[in-house]
Write a protein that holds these residues in place. Structure first.
Motif, PDB file in Angstrom:
ATOM      1  N   GLY A  66    -121.952 -50.317 -33.498  1.00  0.00           N
ATOM      2  CA  GLY A  66    -120.877 -50.565 -32.552  1.00  0.00           C
ATOM      3  C   GLY A  66    -120.981 -51.971 -31.991  1.00  0.00           C
ATOM      4  O   GLY A  66    -122.036 -52.373 -31.497  1.00  0.00           O
ATOM      5  N   VAL A  67    -119.890 -52.729 -32.101  1.00  0.00           N
ATOM      6  CA  VAL A  67    -119.848 -54.091 -31.563  1.00  0.00           C
ATOM      7  C   VAL A  67    -118.929 -54.081 -30.352  1.00  0.00           C
ATOM      8  O   VAL A  67    -117.751 -53.721 -30.460  1.00  0.00           O
ATOM      9  N   ILE A  97    -116.203 -51.501 -31.239  1.00  0.00           N
ATOM     10  CA  ILE A  97    -115.561 -51.543 -32.549  1.00  0.00           C
ATOM     11  C   ILE A  97    -116.633 -51.210 -33.583  1.00  0.00           C
ATOM     12  O   ILE A  97    -117.631 -51.929 -33.715  1.00  0.00           O
ATOM     13  N   THR A  98    -116.470 -50.097 -34.297  1.00  0.00           N
ATOM     14  CA  THR A  98    -117.437 -49.734 -35.337  1.00  0.00           C
ATOM     15  C   THR A  98    -117.314 -50.725 -36.485  1.00  0.00           C
ATOM     16  O   THR A  98    -116.222 -50.967 -36.991  1.00  0.00           O
ATOM     17  N   THR A  99    -118.445 -51.292 -36.883  1.00  0.00           N
ATOM     18  CA  THR A  99    -118.459 -52.292 -37.940  1.00  0.00           C
ATOM     19  C   THR A  99    -119.447 -51.862 -39.013  1.00  0.00           C
ATOM     20  O   THR A  99    -120.569 -51.457 -38.709  1.00  0.00           O
ATOM     21  N   VAL A 100    -118.999 -51.919 -40.277  1.00  0.00           N
ATOM     22  CA  VAL A 100    -119.835 -51.479 -41.401  1.00  0.00           C
ATOM     23  C   VAL A 100    -120.341 -52.708 -42.149  1.00  0.00           C
ATOM     24  O   VAL A 100    -119.553 -53.539 -42.596  1.00  0.00           O
ATOM     25  N   VAL A 110    -121.649 -57.929 -48.351  1.00  0.00           N
ATOM     26  CA  VAL A 110    -120.277 -57.490 -48.565  1.00  0.00           C
ATOM     27  C   VAL A 110    -119.506 -57.745 -47.270  1.00  0.00           C
ATOM     28  O   VAL A 110    -120.003 -57.403 -46.190  1.00  0.00           O
ATOM     29  N   PRO A 111    -118.318 -58.365 -47.333  1.00  0.00           N
ATOM     30  CA  PRO A 111    -117.550 -58.584 -46.102  1.00  0.00           C
ATOM     31  C   PRO A 111    -117.405 -57.280 -45.317  1.00  0.00           C
ATOM     32  O   PRO A 111    -117.166 -56.221 -45.914  1.00  0.00           O
ATOM     33  N   PRO A 112    -117.591 -57.320 -44.007  1.00  0.00           N
ATOM     34  CA  PRO A 112    -117.634 -56.076 -43.220  1.00  0.00           C
ATOM     35  C   PRO A 112    -116.290 -55.379 -43.110  1.00  0.00           C
ATOM     36  O   PRO A 112    -115.232 -55.953 -43.376  1.00  0.00           O
ATOM     37  N   MET A 113    -116.373 -54.136 -42.691  1.00  0.00           N
ATOM     38  CA  MET A 113    -115.195 -53.323 -42.390  1.00  0.00           C
ATOM     39  C   MET A 113    -115.200 -53.031 -40.895  1.00  0.00           C
ATOM     40  O   MET A 113    -116.229 -52.630 -40.346  1.00  0.00           O
ATOM     41  N   PHE A 114    -114.062 -53.247 -40.234  1.00  0.00           N
ATOM     42  CA  PHE A 114    -113.930 -53.004 -38.797  1.00  0.00           C
ATOM     43  C   PHE A 114    -113.065 -51.768 -38.567  1.00  0.00           C
ATOM     44  O   PHE A 114    -111.971 -51.666 -39.128  1.00  0.00           O
ATOM     45  N   ILE A 115    -113.558 -50.849 -37.744  1.00  0.00           N
ATOM     46  CA  ILE A 115    -112.804 -49.638 -37.409  1.00  0.00           C
ATOM     47  C   ILE A 115    -112.378 -49.746 -35.949  1.00  0.00           C
ATOM     48  O   ILE A 115    -113.204 -49.670 -35.041  1.00  0.00           O
ATOM     49  N   TRP A 144    -114.457 -43.941 -34.820  1.00  0.00           N
ATOM     50  CA  TRP A 144    -115.673 -43.658 -35.570  1.00  0.00           C
ATOM     51  C   TRP A 144    -115.383 -43.492 -37.055  1.00  0.00           C
ATOM     52  O   TRP A 144    -114.252 -43.230 -37.466  1.00  0.00           O
ATOM     53  N   MET A 145    -116.425 -43.587 -37.851  1.00  0.00           N
ATOM     54  CA  MET A 145    -116.325 -43.404 -39.292  1.00  0.00           C
ATOM     55  C   MET A 145    -116.031 -41.942 -39.628  1.00  0.00           C
ATOM     56  O   MET A 145    -116.521 -41.022 -38.968  1.00  0.00           O
TER      57      MET A 145
END
Length: 235
Positions: A66-67, A97-100, A110-115, A144-145
């Motif tokens: 979480g950011v 913001i959940t960040t993968v 790998v460029p991140p994914m923001f949720i 959340w994911m």
């Protein structure tokens, strides 16, 4: 009962000891991390390594964090005795913001994914302004994911690692339920992505992103946020 004298003598006998603030650790984490769990993870890792002979460039760690939308300020010098010391932030209350993230041992990420915790993404793409190139952003009311979003991320991951029968990929992740959806497992199998999950409540020791990446990343993010606020006080 031990008193001040005992503590003072203990410090003299043990000069290397110091009072420290302990890291919050839940009971489930404390009891979930034990030898049998760790051995099982490494047995599975060894079995996959012997079968596919992965190179370092083929082994990826992936995890979410979480950011906060409000950065954490660094410490500042102030006059002794002053009761309140302030420093500008973008707001007083924050949202996560959940960040993968995913990366391997040779430095490829790998460029991140923001949720984003919202019903849908804005059409003008404003939420992704300034994001790392080729990052993706998705919306989820919970923030959340879930299985559907993880499948989207896995497809995004595959486009960047180019896994194939001749170039299989080992993906090490946590034990979140979204990683166990049937559609996710089928996609990973069809694209030669071998997913190895750590046992529940062990990622703080077995997940390398948790151990070595997230803390310095968030410190750098906080410093960058403070610098931007200092240079743009009218914003």
């Amino acid at each position: 009962m031990a008193g001040k004298g005992f503590f003072s003598n203990f410090k003299k006998r043990n000069p290397d000891s110091a009072l420290r603030t302990p890291e919050p650790t839940s009971l489930s984490r404390a009891t979930g991390f034990y030898k049998a769990q760790v051995n099982r993870f490494y047995d599975l890792l060894l079995k996959l390594q012997e079968q596919f002979s992965f190179q370092a460039s083929q082994v990826y760690n992936a995890d979410e964090t979480g950011v906060t939308t409000v950065h954490k300020n660094d410490k500042v010098l102030s006059v002794k005795g002053k009761k309140q010391v302030g420093k500008l932030t973008s707001a007083e209350r924050s949202r996560n913001i959940t960040t993968v993230f995913a990366m391997n041992a040779v430095g490829h990420f790998v460029p991140p994914m923001f949720i984003f915790p919202r019903a849908k993404m804005e059409k003008n793409g404003r939420l992704m302004v300034g994001a790392p190139p080729e990052s993706i952003g998705v919306a989820a009311k919970s923030g959340w994911m879930n299985g559907e979003l993880f499948l989207q991320w896995l497809q995004h991951f595959q486009r960047h690692v180019h896994s194939s029968e001749a170039h299989p990929i080992l993906l090490i992740l946590g034990g979140h339920s979204s990683h166990k959806e049937l559609s996710v497992i089928e996609y990973a199998r069809d694209h030669h992505i071998h997913m190895l999950r750590t046992a529940q409540h062990t990622t703080h020791r077995l997940q390398l992103l948790d151990c070595a990446f997230f803390k310095p990343f968030k410190q750098a993010y906080g410093s960058a946020g403070a610098t931007w606020m200092r240079r743009n006080p009218e914003a």
